[in-house]
Write an enzyme that holds these catalytic residues in place. Structure first.
Site, short mmCIF file in Angstrom:
data_model
loop_
_atom_site.label_atom_id
_atom_site.label_comp_id
_atom_site.label_asym_id
_atom_site.label_seq_id
_atom_site.Cartn_x
_atom_site.Cartn_y
_atom_site.Cartn_z
N GLU A 270 -10.60 17.22 -71.49
CA GLU A 270 -12.03 17.03 -71.29
C GLU A 270 -12.66 16.08 -72.31
O GLU A 270 -13.48 16.49 -73.13
CB GLU A 270 -12.75 18.39 -71.31
CG GLU A 270 -12.23 19.34 -70.24
CD GLU A 270 -13.09 20.58 -70.06
OE1 GLU A 270 -14.04 20.78 -70.83
OE2 GLU A 270 -12.82 21.34 -69.10
N GLU B 65 -7.65 23.78 -65.15
CA GLU B 65 -8.53 24.89 -65.52
C GLU B 65 -9.44 25.21 -64.35
O GLU B 65 -9.99 24.31 -63.71
CB GLU B 65 -9.46 24.55 -66.70
CG GLU B 65 -8.78 24.50 -68.03
CD GLU B 65 -9.78 24.21 -69.18
OE1 GLU B 65 -10.99 24.53 -69.06
OE2 GLU B 65 -9.33 23.65 -70.18
C1 FCB Z 1 -13.69 24.14 -70.62
C2 FCB Z 1 -12.80 24.10 -71.85
C3 FCB Z 1 -12.12 25.40 -72.15
C4 FCB Z 1 -13.01 26.59 -71.87
C5 FCB Z 1 -13.64 26.50 -70.50
C6 FCB Z 1 -14.52 27.67 -70.14
O1 FCB Z 1 -14.68 23.19 -70.76
O2 FCB Z 1 -11.80 23.12 -71.71
O3 FCB Z 1 -11.67 25.36 -73.48
O4 FCB Z 1 -13.94 26.71 -72.88
O5 FCB Z 1 -14.37 25.32 -70.40
#
Ligand code: FCB
Length: 460
Positions: free
Chosen positions: A166, A367
């Site tokens: 990110e 994620e």
């Molecule tokens: C993302 C992050 C991760 C976590 C999630 C909820 O932005 O990469 O570390 O905090 O959100």
């Protein structure tokens, strides 16, 4: 609801990040990172929480791998702590730091779980921030050296490598809004930070690929579905801008070797003048692209539009360089306790869009998950039906995208364990597994059992 199954070979996993779980902040030669420093600044992290102990994964990794094996995970995405490997951010690697990740990888492999390391999940060694941080070009060069050192130690047993996690958050929450470490509010510097995060990615991929061309390399970007609140031209332009800064500002350089022209126009006035020669470095061919997806942004360019929940409890300043006046409006969908609207349709949209506009790259959801302020029963159990529903809906969206022809090859739940949720401290829980922070006891939630069933059946 009808059941759906995933193609054979689809990987189901779960994800974590070093600062959020490891603890052991001053052990075995680990140096300080910007998050260690930031947590010590009063008012930056809710309740003054820190990652000093976190969920003590550094000492409990064997128990945690056993939990993963019980879940039947195919793959585990974790991050490597740069300051554990290079306590000052450069120079000879710390053998004890590398050894931890070697032991972790071996423990995973012995359990039949593929290790998926991410090299940068936001824990920049403090001395590199003292020297200027990501806005400095040199940080990208240091990152590539560090990446090569980790890859040299683990490349024989680890196949899938993610460089940066990110870069939007690292650059714009870290250097524009200051909600994340290092907490700077310098919009022009944030643009340089984003550029150097991508340059570091490109340099790292080139170095690692030269050493082992058979490994698989990619980055993980946080993409959002973006909609205009109304068909008003001001709202449509707001959607173009936010899609530009959030999605295309990263996808275009990584996959096309250039910044989008309209975004560069929006940014006129910030002195953003990236070196043209960097673009080919940034656009190394990718073997995989990681997509982190949580929600949709619905935006308006009209003054007076209602604004929605903020990305941190302390977000007084905007991360939206060049578009600070765009408003994020509630679209009326149910939200998780992060205040993020639940919109699985947006995930299918993001996947089909990436496949359409940037074809040819295998995709992974690196994620996806739901954060709640949940309580446990006396025995540690959590009946987290909201999380089950969230993940199920998003898995169905993934399956739909595969049906649309998207080359999606795997899905990682965020997160394996409850953990340190950045500026929110320990107040938000994303884990499949409950952690009692006082005792460090781990208890699989209902969602963990449910996910194990999904993996066992290969579908929902
Ligand atoms: C993302 C992050 C991760 C976590 C999630 C909820 O932005 O990469 O570390 O905090 O959100």
């Amino acid at each position: 609801m009808t059941s759906v199954s995933f193609p054979a070979g689809f990987r189901f996993g779960a994800a974590t990040a070093a600062y959020q779980i490891e603890g052991a902040a001053a052990e075995d030669g680990r140096g300080p990172s910007i998050w260690d420093d930031f947590c010590r600044v009063p008012g930056k992290v809710l309740n003054g929480d820190t990652g000093d102990v976190a969920v003590d994964h550094y000492h409990r990794y064997r128990e945690d791998v056993a939990l993963m094996r019980d879940l039947g995970l195919h793959a585990y995405r974790f991050s490597v702590s740069w300051p554990r490997v290079q306590p000052t951010g450069s120079g000879k690697p710390n053998a004890a730091g590398l050894d931890f990740y070697r032991r972790l990888a071996d423990e995973l492999l012995a359990a039949g779980i593929e290790p998926w390391p991410t090299l940068y999940h936001w824990d920049l060694p403090s001395p590199l921030e003292d020297a200027g941080g990501w806005p400095e070009r040199d940080t990208a060069l240091r990152f590539a050296e560090y990446a090569a050192a980790v890859h040299d130690a683990l490349g024989d047993r680890v196949r899938h490598w993610t460089t940066v996690n990110e870069p939007w958050c690292a650059a714009f929450l870290g250097y524009a809004s200051g909600e994340h470490a290092p907490g700077r509010r310098e919009p022009a510097a944030a643009l340089d930070a984003a550029h150097h995060l991508m340059l570091g990615h490109g340099l790292a991929v080139a170095a690692m690929r030269e050493a082992r061309p058979d490994n698989r390399f990619g980055a993980a970007v946080n993409l959002y579905a973006v909609s205009a609140a109304t068909p008003d031209p001001a709202d449509l332009d707001a959607a173009r801008r936010i899609d530009g800064m959030q999605n295309r500002f990263f996808l275009d350089p990584l996959l096309r070797g250039r910044y989008p022209d309209d975004v560069l126009d929006d940014l006129a006035g910030f002195g953003f003048d990236p070196d043209a020669e960097d673009m080919a470095v940034i656009a190394q061919p990718l073997d995989q692209l990681g997509i982190n997806y949580y929600t949709r942004h619905t935006v308006s360019g009209l003054p007076g539009a209602a604004t929605q929940a903020a990305s941190s409890p302390f977000s007084a300043h905007s991360p939206w360089v060049g578009s600070a006046d765009v408003r994020f409006v509630p679209a009326g969908r149910p939200v998780t306790d992060m205040g993020w609207e639940i919109d699985e349709v947006g995930l299918r949209e993001v996947l089909t869009r990436v496949h359409r506009d940037y074809p040819g790259v295998p995709l992974y959801i690196t994620e996806n998950g739901a954060g709640y302020d949940e309580d446990a029963g006396p025995d540690g159990t959590v009946h987290d039906t909201g999380r089950v529903r969230y993940i199920e809906a998003h898995l169905r969206a993934c399956r739909d995208a595969i049906g649309d022809g998207v080359p999606l090859a795997g899905y990682f739940v965020w997160s394996l364990l409850d953990n340190f949720e950045w500026a929110w401290g320990y107040s938000k829980r994303f884990g499949l597994v409950r952690v009692d922070y006082a005792t460090q006891r781990r208890t699989p939630k209902d969602s963990a059992r449910w996910y194990a069933g999904v993996i066992g059946r290969g579908g929902v």
